[in-house]
Design a protein around this motif. Structure first.
Motif, PDB file in Angstrom:
ATOM      1  N   ARG A 147      -0.760 -11.979 -11.347  1.00  0.00           N
ATOM      2  CA  ARG A 147      -2.622 -11.488 -10.236  1.00  0.00           C
ATOM      3  C   ARG A 147      -3.406 -11.840 -12.111  1.00  0.00           C
ATOM      4  N   VAL A 148      -2.684 -11.326 -12.876  1.00  0.00           N
ATOM      5  CA  VAL A 148      -3.222 -10.809 -14.196  1.00  0.00           C
ATOM      6  C   VAL A 148      -3.283 -12.276 -14.710  1.00  0.00           C
ATOM      7  N   GLY A 149      -2.544 -12.642 -14.624  1.00  0.00           N
ATOM      8  CA  GLY A 149      -1.859 -14.003 -15.483  1.00  0.00           C
ATOM      9  C   GLY A 149      -2.824 -14.662 -14.577  1.00  0.00           C
ATOM     10  N   LEU A 150      -3.257 -15.259 -13.506  1.00  0.00           N
ATOM     11  CA  LEU A 150      -3.712 -16.006 -12.735  1.00  0.00           C
ATOM     12  C   LEU A 150      -5.072 -15.727 -13.316  1.00  0.00           C
ATOM     13  N   ALA A 151      -5.749 -14.741 -13.242  1.00  0.00           N
ATOM     14  CA  ALA A 151      -6.710 -14.177 -14.535  1.00  0.00           C
ATOM     15  C   ALA A 151      -7.674 -15.371 -15.469  1.00  0.00           C
TER      16      ALA A 151
ATOM     17  N   ASP B 143      -9.362  -4.284 -14.202  1.00  0.00           N
ATOM     18  CA  ASP B 143     -10.807  -3.147 -13.775  1.00  0.00           C
ATOM     19  C   ASP B 143     -12.137  -3.839 -13.305  1.00  0.00           C
ATOM     20  N   LEU B 144     -12.445  -5.096 -14.757  1.00  0.00           N
ATOM     21  CA  LEU B 144     -13.248  -6.027 -14.079  1.00  0.00           C
ATOM     22  C   LEU B 144     -12.977  -7.031 -12.905  1.00  0.00           C
ATOM     23  N   LEU B 145     -12.225  -7.606 -12.936  1.00  0.00           N
ATOM     24  CA  LEU B 145     -11.847  -8.595 -12.002  1.00  0.00           C
ATOM     25  C   LEU B 145     -10.817  -8.523 -10.660  1.00  0.00           C
ATOM     26  N   LEU B 146     -10.178  -7.168 -10.836  1.00  0.00           N
ATOM     27  CA  LEU B 146      -9.166  -7.260  -9.882  1.00  0.00           C
ATOM     28  C   LEU B 146      -9.174  -5.934  -8.807  1.00  0.00           C
ATOM     29  N   HIS B 147     -10.446  -4.986  -9.114  1.00  0.00           N
ATOM     30  CA  HIS B 147      -9.039  -3.905  -8.933  1.00  0.00           C
ATOM     31  C   HIS B 147      -9.643  -3.985  -7.063  1.00  0.00           C
ATOM     32  N   ALA B 148      -8.845  -2.875  -6.715  1.00  0.00           N
ATOM     33  CA  ALA B 148      -8.276  -2.700  -5.685  1.00  0.00           C
ATOM     34  C   ALA B 148      -9.868  -2.461  -4.517  1.00  0.00           C
ATOM     35  N   ARG B 149     -10.295  -2.221  -5.489  1.00  0.00           N
ATOM     36  CA  ARG B 149     -12.512  -1.656  -4.817  1.00  0.00           C
ATOM     37  C   ARG B 149     -12.937  -0.930  -5.562  1.00  0.00           C
ATOM     38  N   ASP B 150     -14.582  -1.703  -5.626  1.00  0.00           N
ATOM     39  CA  ASP B 150     -15.114  -2.269  -5.793  1.00  0.00           C
ATOM     40  C   ASP B 150     -16.575  -2.100  -5.685  1.00  0.00           C
ATOM     41  N   ARG B 151     -17.606  -1.297  -6.066  1.00  0.00           N
ATOM     42  CA  ARG B 151     -18.926  -1.530  -5.192  1.00  0.00           C
ATOM     43  C   ARG B 151     -20.402  -1.453  -6.907  1.00  0.00           C
ATOM     44  N   ALA B 152     -21.423  -1.692  -6.401  1.00  0.00           N
ATOM     45  CA  ALA B 152     -22.098  -2.025  -7.542  1.00  0.00           C
ATOM     46  C   ALA B 152     -23.511  -0.980  -6.215  1.00  0.00           C
ATOM     47  N   TYR B 153     -24.416  -0.490  -7.901  1.00  0.00           N
ATOM     48  CA  TYR B 153     -24.798   0.175  -6.999  1.00  0.00           C
ATOM     49  C   TYR B 153     -26.738  -0.454  -7.380  1.00  0.00           C
ATOM     50  N   THR B 154     -28.074  -0.524  -6.990  1.00  0.00           N
ATOM     51  CA  THR B 154     -28.862  -1.065  -7.083  1.00  0.00           C
ATOM     52  C   THR B 154     -29.596   1.056  -7.573  1.00  0.00           C
ATOM     53  N   VAL B 155     -30.318   0.962  -8.458  1.00  0.00           N
ATOM     54  CA  VAL B 155     -31.427   2.295  -8.591  1.00  0.00           C
ATOM     55  C   VAL B 155     -31.902   2.615  -7.567  1.00  0.00           C
ATOM     56  N   GLU B 156     -32.105   2.052  -6.532  1.00  0.00           N
ATOM     57  CA  GLU B 156     -32.745   2.398  -5.155  1.00  0.00           C
ATOM     58  C   GLU B 156     -31.619   3.468  -4.090  1.00  0.00           C
ATOM     59  N   GLN B 157     -30.609   3.076  -4.515  1.00  0.00           N
ATOM     60  CA  GLN B 157     -29.119   2.919  -3.865  1.00  0.00           C
ATOM     61  C   GLN B 157     -28.432   4.429  -4.711  1.00  0.00           C
ATOM     62  N   ALA B 158     -28.289   4.233  -6.118  1.00  0.00           N
ATOM     63  CA  ALA B 158     -27.529   5.435  -6.562  1.00  0.00           C
ATOM     64  C   ALA B 158     -28.608   6.673  -6.243  1.00  0.00           C
ATOM     65  N   ALA B 159     -30.045   6.531  -5.996  1.00  0.00           N
ATOM     66  CA  ALA B 159     -31.030   8.079  -6.115  1.00  0.00           C
ATOM     67  C   ALA B 159     -30.012   8.152  -4.760  1.00  0.00           C
ATOM     68  N   ALA B 160     -30.579   7.283  -3.558  1.00  0.00           N
ATOM     69  CA  ALA B 160     -29.893   7.837  -2.423  1.00  0.00           C
ATOM     70  C   ALA B 160     -28.522   9.124  -2.223  1.00  0.00           C
TER      71      ALA B 160
END
Ligand SMILES: C[S@@+](CC[C@H](N)C(=O)[O-])C[C@H]1O[C@@H](n2cnc3c(N)ncnc32)[C@H](O)[C@@H]1O
Length: 440
Positions: free
Chosen positions: A209-213, A244-261
Protein backbone atom coordinates in the motif's frame (compact mmCIF):
# COMPACT_ATOMS: atom_id res chain seq x y z
CA UNK A 1 -8.56 -3.55 19.71
CA UNK A 2 -5.13 -1.87 19.54
CA UNK A 3 -3.68 -4.48 17.19
CA UNK A 4 -3.99 -2.70 13.80
CA UNK A 5 -2.40 0.44 15.26
CA UNK A 6 0.33 -1.50 17.06
CA UNK A 7 1.18 -3.57 13.95
CA UNK A 8 1.46 -0.38 11.92
CA UNK A 9 3.95 1.18 14.35
CA UNK A 10 5.91 -2.11 14.65
CA UNK A 11 6.39 -2.02 10.88
CA UNK A 12 6.87 1.75 10.60
CA UNK A 13 8.06 3.19 13.93
CA UNK A 14 7.20 6.89 14.03
CA UNK A 15 8.72 9.34 13.50
CA UNK A 16 11.64 7.91 11.51
CA UNK A 17 14.77 8.52 13.64
CA UNK A 18 18.38 7.35 13.51
CA UNK A 19 19.95 7.11 17.00
CA UNK A 20 23.32 8.14 15.53
CA UNK A 21 21.93 11.63 14.88
CA UNK A 22 21.77 12.27 18.62
CA UNK A 23 25.41 13.35 18.52
CA UNK A 24 24.50 16.15 16.09
CA UNK A 25 21.38 17.72 17.53
CA UNK A 26 18.60 17.62 20.13
CA UNK A 27 15.10 17.64 18.61
CA UNK A 28 12.99 20.13 20.55
CA UNK A 29 9.34 21.01 20.14
CA UNK A 30 6.02 21.54 21.84
CA UNK A 31 4.62 20.40 24.13
CA UNK A 32 7.02 19.10 26.81
CA UNK A 33 9.76 21.64 26.46
CA UNK A 34 10.74 22.05 30.12
CA UNK A 35 10.53 25.86 30.08
CA UNK A 36 6.99 25.62 28.67
CA UNK A 37 5.93 23.02 31.24
CA UNK A 38 7.21 25.30 33.98
CA UNK A 39 5.50 28.39 32.50
CA UNK A 40 2.09 26.90 31.72
CA UNK A 41 1.67 24.22 34.36
CA UNK A 42 3.74 25.13 37.41
CA UNK A 43 3.45 28.93 37.46
CA UNK A 44 7.19 29.18 36.76
CA UNK A 45 8.02 27.62 40.13
CA UNK A 46 8.67 24.05 39.02
CA UNK A 47 11.34 22.08 40.80
CA UNK A 48 12.22 19.37 38.34
CA UNK A 49 14.53 17.36 40.58
CA UNK A 50 13.56 13.90 41.74
CA UNK A 51 10.81 13.03 42.74
CA UNK A 52 9.44 14.89 39.65
CA UNK A 53 8.01 12.18 37.39
CA UNK A 54 6.89 12.54 33.79
CA UNK A 55 5.10 9.98 31.63
CA UNK A 56 5.44 10.01 27.85
CA UNK A 57 2.41 7.99 26.78
CA UNK A 58 2.71 6.60 23.25
CA UNK A 59 6.32 7.81 23.14
CA UNK A 60 7.01 6.51 19.62
CA UNK A 61 10.67 6.72 18.62
CA UNK A 62 11.32 9.02 21.55
CA UNK A 63 11.29 12.71 20.57
CA UNK A 64 9.48 13.96 23.70
CA UNK A 65 11.08 11.49 26.11
CA UNK A 66 14.57 12.34 24.86
CA UNK A 67 13.97 16.12 24.91
CA UNK A 68 12.47 16.05 28.37
CA UNK A 69 15.08 13.70 29.87
CA UNK A 70 17.90 15.77 28.37
CA UNK A 71 16.43 19.04 29.62
CA UNK A 72 15.87 17.56 33.10
CA UNK A 73 19.49 16.39 33.15
CA UNK A 74 20.74 19.78 31.98
CA UNK A 75 18.62 21.52 34.62
CA UNK A 76 20.02 19.21 37.36
CA UNK A 77 23.56 19.94 36.20
CA UNK A 78 22.91 23.71 36.25
CA UNK A 79 21.45 23.44 39.75
CA UNK A 80 24.46 21.48 40.93
CA UNK A 81 26.87 24.01 39.47
CA UNK A 82 24.88 26.85 41.03
CA UNK A 83 24.84 25.12 44.39
CA UNK A 84 28.54 24.35 44.04
CA UNK A 85 29.31 28.02 43.43
CA UNK A 86 27.31 28.96 46.52
CA UNK A 87 29.17 26.23 48.40
CA UNK A 88 32.44 27.93 47.50
CA UNK A 89 31.18 30.85 49.56
CA UNK A 90 30.94 28.68 52.62
CA UNK A 91 27.57 26.88 52.48
CA UNK A 92 28.99 23.44 51.73
CA UNK A 93 29.20 21.98 48.21
CA UNK A 94 26.56 19.35 47.56
CA UNK A 95 27.03 16.54 45.00
CA UNK A 96 25.40 16.29 41.55
CA UNK A 97 21.61 16.66 41.86
CA UNK A 98 19.35 13.92 40.52
CA UNK A 99 17.24 14.94 37.53
CA UNK A 100 13.55 14.11 37.47
CA UNK A 101 12.44 10.82 35.97
CA UNK A 102 10.84 10.13 32.58
CA UNK A 103 8.70 7.03 32.08
CA UNK A 104 8.31 6.04 28.42
CA UNK A 105 5.35 3.87 27.40
CA UNK A 106 4.42 2.58 23.94
CA UNK A 107 2.59 -0.35 22.38
CA UNK A 108 5.26 -0.94 19.76
CA UNK A 109 8.50 -2.74 20.59
CA UNK A 110 10.18 -1.44 17.42
CA UNK A 111 9.49 2.19 18.44
CA UNK A 112 10.73 1.53 21.96
CA UNK A 113 14.01 0.04 20.70
CA UNK A 114 14.78 3.18 18.70
CA UNK A 115 13.89 5.45 21.63
CA UNK A 116 16.09 3.36 23.94
CA UNK A 117 19.01 3.47 21.50
CA UNK A 118 18.68 7.27 21.31
CA UNK A 119 18.83 7.51 25.12
CA UNK A 120 21.95 5.30 25.16
CA UNK A 121 23.64 7.50 22.53
CA UNK A 122 23.08 10.49 24.82
CA UNK A 123 24.08 8.70 28.01
CA UNK A 124 20.69 9.51 29.54
CA UNK A 125 19.95 7.43 32.61
CA UNK A 126 16.73 9.11 33.76
CA UNK A 127 14.30 7.29 31.43
CA UNK A 128 12.66 3.94 32.11
CA UNK A 129 11.16 2.17 29.09
CA UNK A 130 7.93 0.20 29.17
CA UNK A 131 5.88 -1.57 26.56
CA UNK A 132 2.11 -1.55 26.94
CA UNK A 133 -1.10 0.36 26.37
CA UNK A 134 -1.90 3.65 28.06
CA UNK A 135 -5.41 2.22 28.45
CA UNK A 136 -3.93 -0.27 30.92
CA UNK A 137 -2.01 2.34 32.92
CA UNK A 138 -3.75 1.53 36.17
CA UNK A 139 -2.64 -2.12 35.85
CA UNK A 140 0.94 -1.42 34.82
CA UNK A 141 2.01 -0.23 38.28
CA UNK A 142 3.95 2.75 36.94
CA UNK A 143 2.66 5.10 39.65
CA UNK A 144 1.40 8.67 39.35
CA UNK A 145 2.91 11.53 37.42
CA UNK A 146 3.52 15.26 37.78
CA UNK A 147 3.51 15.66 34.02
CA UNK A 148 2.14 13.58 31.15
CA UNK A 149 2.99 14.02 27.46
CA UNK A 150 0.62 12.40 25.00
CA UNK A 151 1.18 13.56 21.45
CA UNK A 152 -0.41 12.18 18.35
CA UNK A 153 -1.83 9.17 20.19
CA UNK A 154 -5.36 9.79 21.51
CA UNK A 155 -6.76 10.43 18.02
CA UNK A 156 -5.63 6.94 16.99
CA UNK A 157 -7.51 5.15 19.78
CA UNK A 158 -10.87 3.50 19.25
CA UNK A 159 -12.09 5.34 22.35
CA UNK A 160 -10.09 8.58 22.85
CA UNK A 161 -12.11 9.65 25.94
CA UNK A 162 -11.18 6.35 27.64
CA UNK A 163 -7.52 7.04 26.82
CA UNK A 164 -7.61 10.55 28.25
CA UNK A 165 -9.47 9.31 31.33
CA UNK A 166 -6.73 6.72 31.93
CA UNK A 167 -4.10 9.47 31.70
CA UNK A 168 -6.09 11.81 33.97
CA UNK A 169 -6.31 9.08 36.58
CA UNK A 170 -2.52 8.74 36.62
CA UNK A 171 -1.97 12.51 36.96
CA UNK A 172 -1.09 14.02 40.35
CA UNK A 173 -3.68 16.51 41.67
CA UNK A 174 -1.38 19.49 40.97
CA UNK A 175 0.14 18.05 37.80
CA UNK A 176 -0.44 18.86 34.16
CA UNK A 177 -0.39 17.40 30.68
CA UNK A 178 0.86 18.45 27.27
CA UNK A 179 -1.30 17.02 24.50
CA UNK A 180 -1.38 17.03 20.72
CA UNK A 181 -4.40 16.16 18.62
CA UNK A 182 -4.84 16.43 14.88
CA UNK A 183 -6.88 19.39 13.67
CA UNK A 184 -9.16 19.09 10.62
CA UNK A 185 -8.85 22.27 8.55
CA UNK A 186 -5.06 22.31 8.15
CA UNK A 187 -5.24 18.64 7.17
CA UNK A 188 -7.26 19.51 4.11
CA UNK A 189 -6.81 16.75 1.56
CA UNK A 190 -5.71 14.07 4.04
CA UNK A 191 -9.01 12.32 4.59
CA UNK A 192 -10.07 12.07 0.92
CA UNK A 193 -6.57 10.72 0.15
CA UNK A 194 -6.88 8.18 2.98
CA UNK A 195 -10.24 7.09 1.54
CA UNK A 196 -8.80 6.66 -1.97
CA UNK A 197 -5.91 4.63 -0.58
CA UNK A 198 -8.29 2.39 1.32
CA UNK A 199 -10.08 1.63 -1.96
CA UNK A 200 -6.82 1.05 -3.82
CA UNK A 201 -5.18 -1.03 -1.10
CA UNK A 202 -8.04 -3.36 -0.17
CA UNK A 203 -6.55 -6.74 0.82
CA UNK A 204 -2.90 -5.73 0.32
CA UNK A 205 -0.03 -5.73 2.84
CA UNK A 206 1.01 -2.36 4.25
CA UNK A 207 4.32 -2.31 2.33
CA UNK A 208 2.42 -2.75 -0.96
CA UNK A 209 0.00 0.00 0.00
CA UNK A 210 2.99 2.32 0.58
CA UNK A 211 4.03 1.68 -3.03
CA UNK A 212 0.53 2.45 -4.28
CA UNK A 213 0.40 5.61 -2.20
CA UNK A 214 3.64 6.86 -3.73
CA UNK A 215 2.21 6.22 -7.21
CA UNK A 216 -1.03 8.00 -6.37
CA UNK A 217 0.80 10.99 -4.88
CA UNK A 218 2.85 11.32 -8.07
CA UNK A 219 -0.35 11.28 -10.13
CA UNK A 220 -2.58 13.64 -8.15
CA UNK A 221 -4.20 16.33 -10.31
CA UNK A 222 -3.40 19.95 -9.54
CA UNK A 223 -6.91 20.45 -8.19
CA UNK A 224 -6.65 17.70 -5.56
CA UNK A 225 -6.85 19.12 -2.04
CA UNK A 226 -3.61 17.46 -0.98
CA UNK A 227 -1.81 19.02 -3.96
CA UNK A 228 -3.35 22.34 -2.98
CA UNK A 229 -2.13 22.04 0.60
CA UNK A 230 1.63 22.63 0.31
CA UNK A 231 1.95 23.06 4.07
CA UNK A 232 1.31 19.37 4.62
CA UNK A 233 4.56 17.76 3.65
CA UNK A 234 5.06 15.09 6.33
CA UNK A 235 4.48 12.27 3.84
CA UNK A 236 7.38 13.45 1.68
CA UNK A 237 9.95 12.75 4.41
CA UNK A 238 9.90 8.96 4.77
CA UNK A 239 7.68 5.89 4.50
CA UNK A 240 6.97 6.10 8.26
CA UNK A 241 5.62 9.64 7.81
CA UNK A 242 3.63 8.64 4.72
CA UNK A 243 2.03 5.71 6.55
CA UNK A 244 1.24 7.89 9.56
CA UNK A 245 -0.44 10.56 7.44
CA UNK A 246 -2.17 8.65 4.66
CA UNK A 247 -2.35 4.95 5.51
CA UNK A 248 -3.21 5.06 9.17
CA UNK A 249 -5.21 2.20 10.61
CA UNK A 250 -7.31 4.69 12.60
CA UNK A 251 -7.22 8.49 12.78
CA UNK A 252 -9.58 11.36 13.45
CA UNK A 253 -9.16 15.12 13.81
CA UNK A 254 -10.54 17.51 16.43
CA UNK A 255 -11.75 21.07 16.01
CA UNK A 256 -11.00 23.48 18.87
CA UNK A 257 -14.49 22.89 20.26
CA UNK A 258 -14.15 19.10 20.03
CA UNK A 259 -10.71 19.13 21.65
CA UNK A 260 -12.06 21.32 24.46
CA UNK A 261 -15.04 18.98 24.99
CA UNK A 262 -12.71 15.96 25.16
CA UNK A 263 -10.67 17.75 27.83
CA UNK A 264 -13.67 18.88 29.88
CA UNK A 265 -15.32 15.47 29.75
CA UNK A 266 -12.15 13.93 31.22
CA UNK A 267 -12.34 16.23 34.26
CA UNK A 268 -9.53 18.42 32.94
CA UNK A 269 -9.18 22.16 32.28
CA UNK A 270 -7.57 23.65 29.19
CA UNK A 271 -4.76 26.04 30.12
CA UNK A 272 -3.49 27.23 26.75
CA UNK A 273 -3.11 26.31 23.13
CA UNK A 274 0.40 26.63 21.69
CA UNK A 275 1.25 29.01 20.09
CA UNK A 276 -1.43 31.20 21.70
CA UNK A 277 -1.29 33.83 18.94
CA UNK A 278 -2.45 31.29 16.37
CA UNK A 279 -5.68 30.97 18.36
CA UNK A 280 -6.39 34.71 18.49
CA UNK A 281 -8.52 36.24 15.68
CA UNK A 282 -6.73 39.59 16.05
CA UNK A 283 -3.53 37.90 14.81
CA UNK A 284 -5.21 37.63 11.40
CA UNK A 285 -7.84 40.39 11.27
CA UNK A 286 -7.26 44.13 11.29
CA UNK A 287 -10.78 45.31 10.35
CA UNK A 288 -12.03 47.19 13.46
CA UNK A 289 -15.69 46.45 12.68
CA UNK A 290 -15.03 42.70 12.62
CA UNK A 291 -12.79 42.82 15.68
CA UNK A 292 -15.42 44.73 17.63
CA UNK A 293 -17.99 42.05 16.82
CA UNK A 294 -15.65 39.46 18.34
CA UNK A 295 -14.96 41.39 21.55
CA UNK A 296 -17.65 39.62 23.56
CA UNK A 297 -16.43 36.11 22.77
CA UNK A 298 -14.76 34.08 25.50
CA UNK A 299 -11.21 32.76 24.87
CA UNK A 300 -12.41 29.36 23.67
CA UNK A 301 -14.88 30.86 21.18
CA UNK A 302 -12.11 33.19 19.96
CA UNK A 303 -9.80 30.19 19.52
CA UNK A 304 -12.50 28.31 17.59
CA UNK A 305 -13.06 31.36 15.38
CA UNK A 306 -9.30 31.73 14.77
CA UNK A 307 -9.03 28.07 13.77
CA UNK A 308 -11.74 28.47 11.13
CA UNK A 309 -10.33 31.79 10.00
CA UNK A 310 -6.73 30.69 9.60
CA UNK A 311 -7.67 27.37 8.03
CA UNK A 312 -4.11 26.07 8.30
CA UNK A 313 -3.90 24.63 11.82
CA UNK A 314 -2.89 20.99 11.33
CA UNK A 315 -2.60 19.98 14.95
CA UNK A 316 -3.60 21.35 18.30
CA UNK A 317 -0.87 21.42 20.93
CA UNK A 318 -2.18 22.37 24.35
CA UNK A 319 -1.64 22.15 28.08
CA UNK A 320 -4.25 20.98 30.58
CA UNK A 321 -4.55 20.58 34.34
CA UNK A 322 -7.14 18.83 36.48
CA UNK A 323 -10.43 20.71 36.66
CA UNK A 324 -10.25 20.34 40.44
CA UNK A 325 -6.98 22.31 40.44
CA UNK A 326 -8.25 25.87 40.84
CA UNK A 327 -4.82 27.51 41.23
CA UNK A 328 -3.51 29.63 38.36
CA UNK A 329 -0.91 27.35 36.80
CA UNK A 330 0.47 29.98 34.40
CA UNK A 331 3.54 32.05 35.32
CA UNK A 332 2.79 35.79 35.64
CA UNK A 333 5.22 38.70 35.64
CA UNK A 334 3.94 39.92 38.98
CA UNK A 335 7.15 40.55 40.86
CA UNK A 336 10.63 41.88 40.03
CA UNK A 337 11.98 38.41 40.87
CA UNK A 338 10.37 36.84 37.78
CA UNK A 339 12.94 35.73 35.20
CA UNK A 340 12.09 35.96 31.49
CA UNK A 341 13.37 32.98 29.52
CA UNK A 342 13.43 32.35 25.80
CA UNK A 343 13.09 28.99 24.10
CA UNK A 344 15.40 28.24 21.17
CA UNK A 345 16.20 31.83 20.15
CA UNK A 346 18.44 33.69 22.63
CA UNK A 347 17.24 37.11 23.83
CA UNK A 348 19.87 39.12 21.88
CA UNK A 349 18.90 37.31 18.68
CA UNK A 350 15.25 38.20 19.24
CA UNK A 351 16.35 41.78 19.94
CA UNK A 352 18.04 41.88 16.53
CA UNK A 353 14.85 40.55 14.91
CA UNK A 354 12.87 43.62 16.03
CA UNK A 355 12.29 45.69 12.88
CA UNK A 356 12.98 49.42 12.62
CA UNK A 357 9.22 49.92 12.77
CA UNK A 358 9.16 48.07 16.11
CA UNK A 359 7.59 44.83 14.94
CA UNK A 360 8.43 41.13 15.03
CA UNK A 361 7.72 38.88 12.06
CA UNK A 362 6.63 35.26 12.23
CA UNK A 363 5.22 32.60 9.95
CA UNK A 364 2.23 30.41 10.75
CA UNK A 365 2.53 27.46 8.36
CA UNK A 366 3.04 29.58 5.29
CA UNK A 367 1.16 32.66 6.50
CA UNK A 368 3.46 35.62 7.18
CA UNK A 369 2.32 37.63 10.22
CA UNK A 370 3.83 40.44 12.25
CA UNK A 371 3.14 41.92 15.65
CA UNK A 372 3.72 45.40 17.10
CA UNK A 373 6.20 45.54 19.98
CA UNK A 374 6.65 48.23 22.65
CA UNK A 375 9.37 50.90 22.43
CA UNK A 376 11.76 49.11 24.81
CA UNK A 377 11.40 45.67 23.20
CA UNK A 378 14.93 45.44 21.82
CA UNK A 379 16.78 46.76 24.91
CA UNK A 380 14.78 44.42 27.16
CA UNK A 381 15.32 41.39 24.91
CA UNK A 382 19.04 42.10 24.64
CA UNK A 383 19.22 41.52 28.42
CA UNK A 384 17.10 38.35 28.55
CA UNK A 385 19.51 35.49 29.26
CA UNK A 386 17.38 33.15 31.38
CA UNK A 387 19.14 34.36 34.53
CA UNK A 388 18.50 38.10 34.84
CA UNK A 389 15.29 38.92 36.70
CA UNK A 390 12.86 41.63 35.62
CA UNK A 391 14.15 43.71 38.54
CA UNK A 392 17.72 43.40 37.26
CA UNK A 393 16.72 44.19 33.68
CA UNK A 394 14.78 47.21 34.94
CA UNK A 395 17.81 48.40 36.94
CA UNK A 396 20.07 48.06 33.87
CA UNK A 397 17.67 50.13 31.75
CA UNK A 398 17.09 52.67 34.51
CA UNK A 399 20.84 53.25 34.58
CA UNK A 400 20.44 54.51 30.99
CA UNK A 401 17.19 56.40 31.59
CA UNK A 402 16.65 57.48 35.18
CA UNK A 403 13.02 58.40 34.41
CA UNK A 404 12.10 54.77 33.73
CA UNK A 405 10.28 53.78 36.91
CA UNK A 406 9.15 50.21 37.63
CA UNK A 407 5.56 50.77 36.48
CA UNK A 408 6.65 52.22 33.15
CA UNK A 409 9.13 49.37 32.64
CA UNK A 410 6.55 46.77 33.66
CA UNK A 411 4.00 48.16 31.18
CA UNK A 412 6.61 47.80 28.42
CA UNK A 413 7.48 44.26 29.51
CA UNK A 414 3.83 43.20 29.69
CA UNK A 415 3.25 44.30 26.10
CA UNK A 416 6.42 42.55 24.98
CA UNK A 417 5.42 39.40 26.83
CA UNK A 418 1.91 39.45 25.34
CA UNK A 419 3.35 39.60 21.81
CA UNK A 420 6.30 37.21 22.18
CA UNK A 421 4.51 34.86 24.57
CA UNK A 422 1.85 34.52 21.87
CA UNK A 423 4.57 33.24 19.56
CA UNK A 424 5.99 31.00 22.29
CA UNK A 425 9.31 32.86 22.20
CA UNK A 426 9.16 34.33 25.71
CA UNK A 427 8.24 32.46 28.90
CA UNK A 428 8.74 33.09 32.61
CA UNK A 429 10.32 31.46 35.62
CA UNK A 430 9.31 32.72 39.04
CA UNK A 431 11.91 31.10 41.29
CA UNK A 432 11.34 33.27 44.33
CA UNK A 433 7.53 33.14 44.32
CA UNK A 434 6.87 30.50 46.91
CA UNK A 435 8.89 27.73 45.17
CA UNK A 436 8.39 24.03 45.41
CA UNK A 437 5.65 23.27 42.88
CA UNK A 438 5.99 20.08 40.85
CA UNK A 439 7.28 17.75 43.51
CA UNK A 440 9.55 20.36 44.97
C1 LIG B 1 2.00 9.03 15.85
S1 LIG B 1 2.99 8.13 16.96
C2 LIG B 1 3.48 9.47 18.02
C3 LIG B 1 4.79 9.20 18.70
C4 LIG B 1 5.24 10.32 19.62
N1 LIG B 1 4.28 10.61 20.65
C5 LIG B 1 5.52 11.58 18.82
O1 LIG B 1 4.73 12.52 18.92
O2 LIG B 1 6.54 11.63 18.12
C6 LIG B 1 1.83 7.27 17.95
C7 LIG B 1 2.49 6.30 18.93
O3 LIG B 1 1.50 5.91 19.89
C8 LIG B 1 1.63 4.52 20.14
N2 LIG B 1 0.33 4.06 20.63
C9 LIG B 1 -0.84 3.96 19.95
N3 LIG B 1 -1.81 3.51 20.76
C10 LIG B 1 -1.24 3.35 21.98
C11 LIG B 1 -1.72 2.91 23.25
N4 LIG B 1 -2.99 2.54 23.41
N5 LIG B 1 -0.86 2.87 24.28
C12 LIG B 1 0.44 3.22 24.13
N6 LIG B 1 0.95 3.62 22.95
C13 LIG B 1 0.13 3.69 21.90
C14 LIG B 1 2.04 3.95 18.80
O4 LIG B 1 2.65 2.68 18.93
C15 LIG B 1 2.98 5.03 18.28
O5 LIG B 1 4.32 4.78 18.62
Amino acid sequence: MDEPVRDQYEAYPYPARDPKDEGQRLIVGSPSNLAEIDHYLFAGRGNFAKPFRALVAGGGTGDAAIMLAQQLSDRARERSHGAHREGAHGEGAPGEEAPGEVVYLDLAQAAREIAEARARERGLTNISFHRGSLLELSKLGLGNFDYIDCCGVLHHLEDPPAGLAALAEALQAAGGMGLMLYAPFGRGGVYPAQAMLRDLGEGLALAERVGLARRLLAALPATNWLTRNPFLSDHKQSDAELVDLLLHARDRAYTVEQAAALVTDAGLRLVSFIEPARYEPASYLKDPVLLKRLLGLDPLARAAFAEKLAGNIKRHVFYVVKASNRTDSVARAESPGAVPVTRELPGPELARAVTKGGRIAAEFDGLPVSFALPRLAAPILARVDGKASLGEIHAALQALDSGLDWNAFKAQFDRLHAALGGLNHLLLRCPGDGGGAASG
